[in-house]
Enzyme design. Structure first.
Site, PDB file in Angstrom:
ATOM      1  N   ARG A 128       0.836  -1.199   0.000  1.00 20.10           N
ATOM      2  CA  ARG A 128       0.000   0.000   0.000  1.00 20.10           C
ATOM      3  C   ARG A 128       0.876   1.255   0.000  1.00 20.10           C
ATOM      4  NH1 ARG A 128      -3.034   2.888   4.287  1.00 20.10           N
ATOM      5  NH2 ARG A 128      -4.392   4.234   3.065  1.00 20.10           N
TER       6      ARG A 128
ATOM      7  N   HIS B  51     -19.903  11.027  -0.339  1.00 15.83           N
ATOM      8  CA  HIS B  51     -20.237   9.811   0.410  1.00 15.83           C
ATOM      9  C   HIS B  51     -21.755   9.600   0.367  1.00 15.83           C
ATOM     10  CE1 HIS B  51     -19.729   6.636   3.331  1.00 15.83           C
ATOM     11  NE2 HIS B  51     -20.802   7.099   3.947  1.00 15.83           N
TER      12      HIS B  51
ATOM     13  N   GLU C   2      -7.668  13.165   8.076  1.00 15.76           N
ATOM     14  CA  GLU C   2      -7.033  11.876   8.345  1.00 15.76           C
ATOM     15  C   GLU C   2      -8.006  10.844   8.929  1.00 15.76           C
ATOM     16  OE1 GLU C   2      -3.210  12.358  10.258  1.00 15.76           O
ATOM     17  OE2 GLU C   2      -2.782  14.105   9.007  1.00 15.76           O
TER      18      GLU C   2
HETATM   19  C1  GRF Z   1     -21.115   6.642  -5.160  1.00 16.56           C
HETATM   20  O1  GRF Z   1     -22.267   6.198  -4.491  1.00 16.56           O
HETATM   21  C2  GRF Z   1     -20.222   7.399  -4.222  1.00 16.56           C
HETATM   22  O2  GRF Z   1     -20.896   8.149  -3.274  1.00 16.56           O
HETATM   23  C3  GRF Z   1     -19.478   6.279  -3.545  1.00 16.56           C
HETATM   24  O3  GRF Z   1     -19.250   5.340  -4.559  1.00 16.56           O
HETATM   25  C4  GRF Z   1     -20.244   5.465  -5.572  1.00 16.56           C
HETATM   26  C5  GRF Z   1     -19.529   5.694  -6.857  1.00 16.56           C
HETATM   27  O4  GRF Z   1     -20.388   5.774  -7.951  1.00 16.56           O
HETATM   28  N1  GRF Z   1     -18.290   6.770  -2.889  1.00 16.56           N
HETATM   29  P1  GRF Z   1     -19.881   6.334  -9.355  1.00 16.56           P
HETATM   30  O5  GRF Z   1     -18.596   5.584  -9.674  1.00 16.56           O
HETATM   31  O6  GRF Z   1     -19.640   7.800  -9.210  1.00 16.56           O
HETATM   32  O7  GRF Z   1     -20.964   6.021 -10.319  1.00 16.56           O
END
Ligand code: GRF
Length: 209
Positions: free
Chosen positions: A74, A118, A151
């Site tokens: 990573r 999110h 973070e």
């Molecule tokens: C979305 O629901 C976003 O909020 C989450 O992952 C998904 C990605 O969808 N973090 P996309 O690749 O933008 O269609």
């Protein structure tokens, strides 16, 4: 407040995405339609199969693939990603379905310049599958959040949120689809505010001026 920097240039944004890239597409469309005063200078992806790559090519946006699987650790991956991000000379990095935790070194290198979308009302249901977590918890309202990345895991200062009520008969998929619709509004809105220099981070709060 006009989204230009001192030299009269548009703000430069770079997007990180791991998969289908529908949020990335919403950003591309918003820039193209003049709703967001920015230039998208690069897509960065950890996944060589990401459909987001097709979207970038269709919009003539350069792509850098930092294939997670090609690195021994990573740390090694993060070093290369940091290097790629520095090369973007971006004012703002947008995590749009970037499915990895951003390491602390990168967060510190671009403090206040990375945002994430999110699919839940943070601080509820951080981490993976925010929609599923909300659905299984039985909440009556969920939504989406755009926040600065710090973070912590999905814990940085909140920029924009939208609420989505759960409806009778919803399942995880129908809920996720309605949340996604709102994500496609929230993310360009947050980027616009950033590009217009209207976001001020004051501790945990983001003031919109
Ligand atoms: C979305 O629901 C976003 O909020 C989450 O992952 C998904 C990605 O969808 N973090 P996309 O690749 O933008 O269609």
């Amino acid at each position: 407040m006009n989204g230009m920097d001192k030299d009269g240039m548009k703000k430069r944004i770079a997007v990180l995405a791991s998969g289908r890239g529908s949020n990335f597409q919403a950003v591309i469309d918003a820039i193209r339609d003049g709703r967001v005063p920015a230039a998208c200078v690069r897509l960065l992806t950890d996944n060589p199969q990401a459909y987001a790559i097709e979207r970038a090519r269709a919009a003539a946006i350069p792509v850098t693939i930092v294939d997670y699987a090609a690195f021994p650790s990573r740390e090694a991956y993060e070093r290369e990603l940091l290097f790629a991000m520095q090369g973007c000379r971006a004012d703002l990095f947008v995590l749009a379905g970037y499915m990895r935790i951003v390491g602390n070194e990168i967060v510190r290198a671009f403090s206040g310049r990375i945002i994430n979308i999110h699919p839940a009302l943070l601080p509820s249901f951080p981490g993976l599958h925010g929609q599923r977590q909300a659905f299984l918890h039985g909440v009556k309202i969920s939504g989406c959040t755009v926040h600065f990345v710090d973070e912590s895991l999905d814990g940085g200062p909140v920029i924009v949120q939208k609420c989505i009520p759960l409806l009778e008969g919803d399942d995880e998929e129908t809920l996720a689809a309605r949340i996604l619709e709102q994500e496609h509004r929230c993310l360009p809105e947050a980027i616009r505010l950033f590009c217009e220099d209207r976001l001020v981070i004051e501790g945990r709060r983001v003031r919109i001026r």
